[in-house]
Enzyme design. Structure first.
Site, mmCIF file in Angstrom:
data_model
loop_
_atom_site.group_PDB
_atom_site.id
_atom_site.type_symbol
_atom_site.label_atom_id
_atom_site.label_comp_id
_atom_site.label_asym_id
_atom_site.label_seq_id
_atom_site.Cartn_x
_atom_site.Cartn_y
_atom_site.Cartn_z
ATOM 1 N N SER A 61 -12.931 -3.029 0.623
ATOM 2 C CA SER A 61 -13.235 -2.410 1.918
ATOM 3 C C SER A 61 -14.737 -2.189 2.026
ATOM 4 O O SER A 61 -15.363 -1.709 1.085
ATOM 5 C CB SER A 61 -12.537 -1.046 2.039
ATOM 6 N N LYS A 110 -4.263 6.278 8.239
ATOM 7 C CA LYS A 110 -5.056 6.617 7.045
ATOM 8 C C LYS A 110 -5.671 7.987 7.262
ATOM 9 O O LYS A 110 -6.518 8.169 8.139
ATOM 10 C CB LYS A 110 -6.142 5.554 6.845
ATOM 11 N N ARG A 146 0.863 -1.193 0.000
ATOM 12 C CA ARG A 146 0.000 0.000 0.000
ATOM 13 C C ARG A 146 0.894 1.237 0.000
ATOM 14 O O ARG A 146 1.252 1.745 1.048
ATOM 15 C CB ARG A 146 -0.905 -0.029 1.231
HETATM 16 N N1 TZP Z 1 -8.146 1.357 6.207
HETATM 17 C C1 TZP Z 1 -8.918 1.549 7.270
HETATM 18 S S1 TZP Z 1 -7.999 1.893 8.636
HETATM 19 C C2 TZP Z 1 -6.549 1.764 7.782
HETATM 20 C C3 TZP Z 1 -6.823 1.454 6.467
HETATM 21 C C4 TZP Z 1 -5.833 1.268 5.412
HETATM 22 C C5 TZP Z 1 -5.218 1.966 8.402
HETATM 23 C C6 TZP Z 1 -4.831 0.875 9.336
HETATM 24 O O1 TZP Z 1 -3.572 1.148 9.905
HETATM 25 P P1 TZP Z 1 -3.242 0.849 11.432
HETATM 26 O O2 TZP Z 1 -1.889 1.477 11.652
HETATM 27 O O3 TZP Z 1 -3.176 -0.633 11.583
HETATM 28 O O4 TZP Z 1 -4.298 1.503 12.253
#
Ligand code: TZP
Ligand code: MG
Length: 219
Positions: A117, A146, A46
């Site tokens: 998602s 995010k 990503r």
């Molecule tokens: N989609 C929803 S939350 C997120 C993504 C890509 C980020 C998740 O990252 P982390 O550091 O595990 O909270």
């Protein structure tokens, strides 16, 4: 190749590590290698956010991470970028609600793994109908990884989806750590996906081992 079997998908989702260059505090190659040594079951590339690589650099970086995964038998999923996934013959693609339509992506990628998602029941039902192999549900907890993340919904959203007949594989995402992963599993998830719990850990190896331990204890 046939579509991945549901049971195999569920096993692969158990500890799903997601990472790009901006998430790492040290060499991404080291971080990924430690995560694999620690027992991750699936990897998503990503490459997003400010400072993320683009173009040829992104392509070369993807190829290098993919080579590490291939050597160790970990499927390599690409976030958003369907063209990149096809160009490097990745194992799958993960798309969000704002990306290309899931049916169109399924057409393009054939039998490769398709993750979508989903934030609510309608999105989960639509993803399943469009041919998703799994859905990512979240953010479960607040996340710093995010920028445009929606509000955290808690593990209850996963329970709600299961109670309403969503039976495709589910992975929780957002703010998940070894401390709260069991709540996510107990709500009906097949696994947990994390960025910072592994990528920002002082020891990605130890952090992964802790997550794996927690998830396996809550199967
Ligand atoms: N989609 C929803 S939350 C997120 C993504 C890509 C980020 C998740 O990252 P982390 O550091 O595990 O909270
Ligand atoms: Mg996306």
């Amino acid at each position: 190749m046939a579509r991945i079997a549901r049971e195999e998908m569920k096993q692969r989702l158990k500890v799903y590590f997601i990472m790009g260059s901006v998430n790492c505090k040290k060499s991404p190659f080291e971080v990924l290698t430690e995560a694999i040594d620690g027992g991750i079951t699936l990897f998503q590339f990503r490459e997003k956010g400010s400072g993320a690589l683009v173009g040829e650099q992104k392509y070369e970086f993807a190829k290098q991470l993919q080579a590490i995964c291939q050597k160790r038998g970990i499927p390599f999923i690409v976030n958003d970028d369907v063209e990149l996934a096809l160009a490097i013959d990745a194992d799958g693609v993960h798309i969000g609600q704002d990306d290309e339509d899931a049916r169109v992506v399924r057409e393009k990628i054939g039998d490769k793994i398709l993750g979508v998602s989903a934030h609510n029941l309608a999105e989960a039902q639509a993803a399943a109908a469009a041919g998703a192999d799994y859905i990512g549900v979240g953010p479960i907890y607040p996340t710093k990884s995010k920028a445009d993340a929606k509000q955290a919904q808690g593990p209850g959203m996963i329970r709600l989806l299961r109670d309403n007949g969503i039976d495709i594989p589910i992975v929780g995402i957002g703010g998940i750590t070894a401390e709260n992963a069991s709540e996510v599993m107990n709500a009906g998830a097949d696994g947990v996906s994390v960025i910072s719990a592994i990528a920002s850990a002082p020891s990605p190896l130890l952090a992964t081992k802790q997550l794996v331990q927690t998830v396996l204890n809550n199967e």
